[in-house]
Structures are given as C-alpha cells and as structure tokens.
Design a protein around this motif. Structure first.
Motif, mmCIF file in Angstrom:
data_model
loop_
_atom_site.group_PDB
_atom_site.id
_atom_site.type_symbol
_atom_site.label_atom_id
_atom_site.label_comp_id
_atom_site.label_asym_id
_atom_site.label_seq_id
_atom_site.Cartn_x
_atom_site.Cartn_y
_atom_site.Cartn_z
ATOM 1 N N PHE A 33 0.835 -1.203 0.000
ATOM 2 C CA PHE A 33 0.000 0.000 0.000
ATOM 3 C C PHE A 33 0.872 1.256 0.000
ATOM 4 C CE2 PHE A 33 -3.983 -2.223 0.822
ATOM 5 C CZ PHE A 33 -4.898 -1.367 0.231
ATOM 6 N N SER A 34 1.948 1.249 0.749
ATOM 7 C CA SER A 34 2.838 2.415 0.798
ATOM 8 C C SER A 34 3.480 2.682 -0.558
ATOM 9 C CB SER A 34 3.927 2.208 1.847
ATOM 10 O OG SER A 34 3.370 2.169 3.129
ATOM 11 N N ALA A 35 4.008 1.639 -1.173
ATOM 12 C CA ALA A 35 4.674 1.793 -2.469
ATOM 13 C C ALA A 35 3.686 2.206 -3.554
ATOM 14 C CB ALA A 35 5.387 0.496 -2.853
ATOM 15 N N ALA A 36 2.530 1.547 -3.581
ATOM 16 C CA ALA A 36 1.524 1.875 -4.586
ATOM 17 C C ALA A 36 0.991 3.284 -4.358
ATOM 18 C CB ALA A 36 0.383 0.863 -4.554
ATOM 19 N N GLY A 37 0.805 3.639 -3.095
ATOM 20 C CA GLY A 37 0.335 4.984 -2.784
ATOM 21 C C GLY A 37 1.306 6.044 -3.250
ATOM 22 N N ALA A 38 2.587 5.809 -3.021
ATOM 23 C CA ALA A 38 3.605 6.762 -3.456
ATOM 24 C C ALA A 38 3.612 6.905 -4.976
ATOM 25 C CB ALA A 38 4.978 6.326 -2.958
ATOM 26 N N ASP A 39 3.392 5.814 -5.669
ATOM 27 C CA ASP A 39 3.431 5.822 -7.130
ATOM 28 C C ASP A 39 2.150 6.403 -7.735
ATOM 29 O OD1 ASP A 39 4.498 5.206 -9.706
ATOM 30 O OD2 ASP A 39 3.252 3.402 -9.752
ATOM 31 N N ILE A 40 1.014 5.917 -7.285
ATOM 32 C CA ILE A 40 -0.263 6.299 -7.890
ATOM 33 C C ILE A 40 -0.766 7.651 -7.389
ATOM 34 C CG2 ILE A 40 -2.715 5.656 -8.122
ATOM 35 C CD1 ILE A 40 -0.771 3.883 -9.737
ATOM 36 N N LEU A 41 -0.672 7.887 -6.090
ATOM 37 C CA LEU A 41 -1.290 9.073 -5.502
ATOM 38 C C LEU A 41 -0.443 10.339 -5.578
ATOM 39 C CD1 LEU A 41 -2.841 7.434 -2.311
ATOM 40 C CD2 LEU A 41 -3.926 7.833 -4.530
ATOM 41 N N ALA A 42 0.854 10.189 -5.746
ATOM 42 C CA ALA A 42 1.772 11.329 -5.697
ATOM 43 C C ALA A 42 1.385 12.505 -6.597
ATOM 44 C CB ALA A 42 3.194 10.874 -6.000
ATOM 45 N N PRO A 43 0.921 12.281 -7.822
ATOM 46 C CA PRO A 43 0.645 13.431 -8.693
ATOM 47 C C PRO A 43 -0.608 14.237 -8.314
ATOM 48 C CG PRO A 43 0.717 11.372 -9.969
ATOM 49 C CD PRO A 43 0.805 11.017 -8.540
ATOM 50 N N TYR A 44 -1.414 13.709 -7.420
ATOM 51 C CA TYR A 44 -2.695 14.346 -7.105
ATOM 52 C C TYR A 44 -2.595 15.266 -5.890
ATOM 53 C CZ TYR A 44 -4.615 10.927 -10.320
ATOM 54 O OH TYR A 44 -4.878 10.182 -11.434
ATOM 55 N N PRO A 45 -3.503 16.245 -5.819
ATOM 56 C CA PRO A 45 -3.550 17.104 -4.627
ATOM 57 C C PRO A 45 -3.918 16.286 -3.394
ATOM 58 C CG PRO A 45 -4.938 17.983 -6.393
ATOM 59 C CD PRO A 45 -4.475 16.631 -6.818
ATOM 60 N N ARG A 46 -3.569 16.802 -2.234
ATOM 61 C CA ARG A 46 -3.784 16.084 -0.975
ATOM 62 C C ARG A 46 -5.234 15.626 -0.785
ATOM 63 N NH1 ARG A 46 -0.934 15.760 3.895
ATOM 64 N NH2 ARG A 46 -2.260 15.119 5.605
ATOM 65 N N ALA A 47 -6.188 16.469 -1.107
ATOM 66 C CA ALA A 47 -7.601 16.110 -0.918
ATOM 67 C C ALA A 47 -7.977 14.898 -1.768
ATOM 68 C CB ALA A 47 -8.497 17.298 -1.257
ATOM 69 N N VAL A 48 -7.483 14.840 -2.990
ATOM 70 C CA VAL A 48 -7.756 13.700 -3.873
ATOM 71 C C VAL A 48 -7.076 12.449 -3.334
ATOM 72 C CG1 VAL A 48 -7.444 12.775 -6.210
ATOM 73 C CG2 VAL A 48 -8.072 15.186 -5.886
ATOM 74 N N ARG A 49 -5.830 12.584 -2.902
ATOM 75 C CA ARG A 49 -5.093 11.439 -2.336
ATOM 76 C C ARG A 49 -5.833 10.880 -1.130
ATOM 77 N NH1 ARG A 49 -0.206 14.903 -2.626
ATOM 78 N NH2 ARG A 49 -0.436 15.062 -0.376
ATOM 79 N N ASP A 50 -6.233 11.753 -0.216
ATOM 80 C CA ASP A 50 -6.913 11.309 0.997
ATOM 81 C C ASP A 50 -8.228 10.618 0.676
ATOM 82 O OD1 ASP A 50 -4.817 12.395 2.426
ATOM 83 O OD2 ASP A 50 -5.945 14.146 3.130
ATOM 84 N N HIS A 51 -8.999 11.210 -0.239
ATOM 85 C CA HIS A 51 -10.293 10.625 -0.614
ATOM 86 C C HIS A 51 -10.109 9.252 -1.266
ATOM 87 C CE1 HIS A 51 -14.492 10.533 -1.755
ATOM 88 N NE2 HIS A 51 -14.134 10.286 -2.999
ATOM 89 N N ALA A 52 -9.163 9.153 -2.176
ATOM 90 C CA ALA A 52 -8.915 7.883 -2.869
ATOM 91 C C ALA A 52 -8.471 6.803 -1.891
ATOM 92 C CB ALA A 52 -7.869 8.069 -3.966
ATOM 93 N N LEU A 53 -7.590 7.164 -0.964
ATOM 94 C CA LEU A 53 -7.115 6.188 0.011
ATOM 95 C C LEU A 53 -8.254 5.719 0.909
ATOM 96 C CD1 LEU A 53 -4.795 4.571 1.170
ATOM 97 C CD2 LEU A 53 -4.227 6.533 2.605
ATOM 98 N N LEU A 54 -9.086 6.638 1.359
ATOM 99 C CA LEU A 54 -10.227 6.259 2.201
ATOM 100 C C LEU A 54 -11.193 5.348 1.448
ATOM 101 C CD1 LEU A 54 -10.986 9.586 4.103
ATOM 102 C CD2 LEU A 54 -9.996 7.472 5.027
ATOM 103 N N LYS A 55 -11.446 5.653 0.180
ATOM 104 C CA LYS A 55 -12.328 4.799 -0.626
ATOM 105 C C LYS A 55 -11.723 3.409 -0.822
ATOM 106 C CE LYS A 55 -14.729 6.156 -4.122
ATOM 107 N NZ LYS A 55 -15.175 6.726 -5.397
#
Length: 107
Positions: free
Chosen positions: A52-74
């Motif tokens: 999850f950490s590695a995928a999060g760093a790769d997939i979520l990095a380009p997005y703003p914090r609000a998008v990252r947080d929402h996607a992770l929660l979903k």
C-alpha cells in the motif's frame, strides 16, 4: 517474452487503467505488487502495508492532498478483508490480489 512485448503489454495495461478512479488504480497497483512477489505464499500485514505504501507513493503522488486522501479512504473502505483475517486465514498474496482487483470494480 522479449522486452518489446513486455513494454507493449505494460503500456496496454496502463491505458486500460487510465479510465479508472484513483482509488481503483491504487487497488490495482497494490494487487500488482502483491502478486509479483511470491504470490503463492501467505501474505503478511507487513507485506500488505509495504505494498500500500509503495503503490500509494506511485499512484497518488501526482494528485492534490484532498484527492489522495479521498482515494485512500475509498480504497481502504472496500478492502476485501482485514489484516487480522489475512493472517488468521493464511490467504496467499495471489488470492488477496484477486480480491483487491474485484474490490476495485466497486470504487
């Protein structure tokens, strides 16, 4: 399979996932990492956390914090089974990856 075929297959997979939600992309990336590393072995909470950490760093990095947080929660909300269940049931990485990919269809 030669390098060209692998690159073409990876590009096809990338394009197929472009239309997915960010949460679904994250779950697929976690599933890819888990299934690429000893998929026949029972998965550990440590391996799951690292994926999850590695995928999060790769997939979520380009997005703003609000998008990252929402996607992770979903993504975490549809996670197929809890960490305790993974360990108690001895679910393999390959099996868990399949469950993650199926869960990705719902986000």
């Amino acid at each position: 399979m030669d390098l060209t075929q692998l690159t073409q297959a990876e590009e096809h997979l990338r394009r197929a996932r472009e239309g997915l939600t960010v949460a679904a992309q994250l779950l697929h990336a976690v599933a890819d990492l888990i299934s690429d590393h000893q998929p026949e072995q029972p998965i550990s909470t440590m391996a799951l956390g690292l994926a999850f950490s590695a995928a999060g760093a790769d997939i979520l990095a380009p997005y703003p914090r609000a998008v990252r947080d929402h996607a992770l929660l979903k993504a975490l909300a549809v996670e197929p089974i809890t960490d305790q269940d993974v360990i108690a049931q001895g679910i393999t990485g390959g099996e868990y990856a399949l469950r993650l990919r199926q869960a990705a269809r719902t986000v």
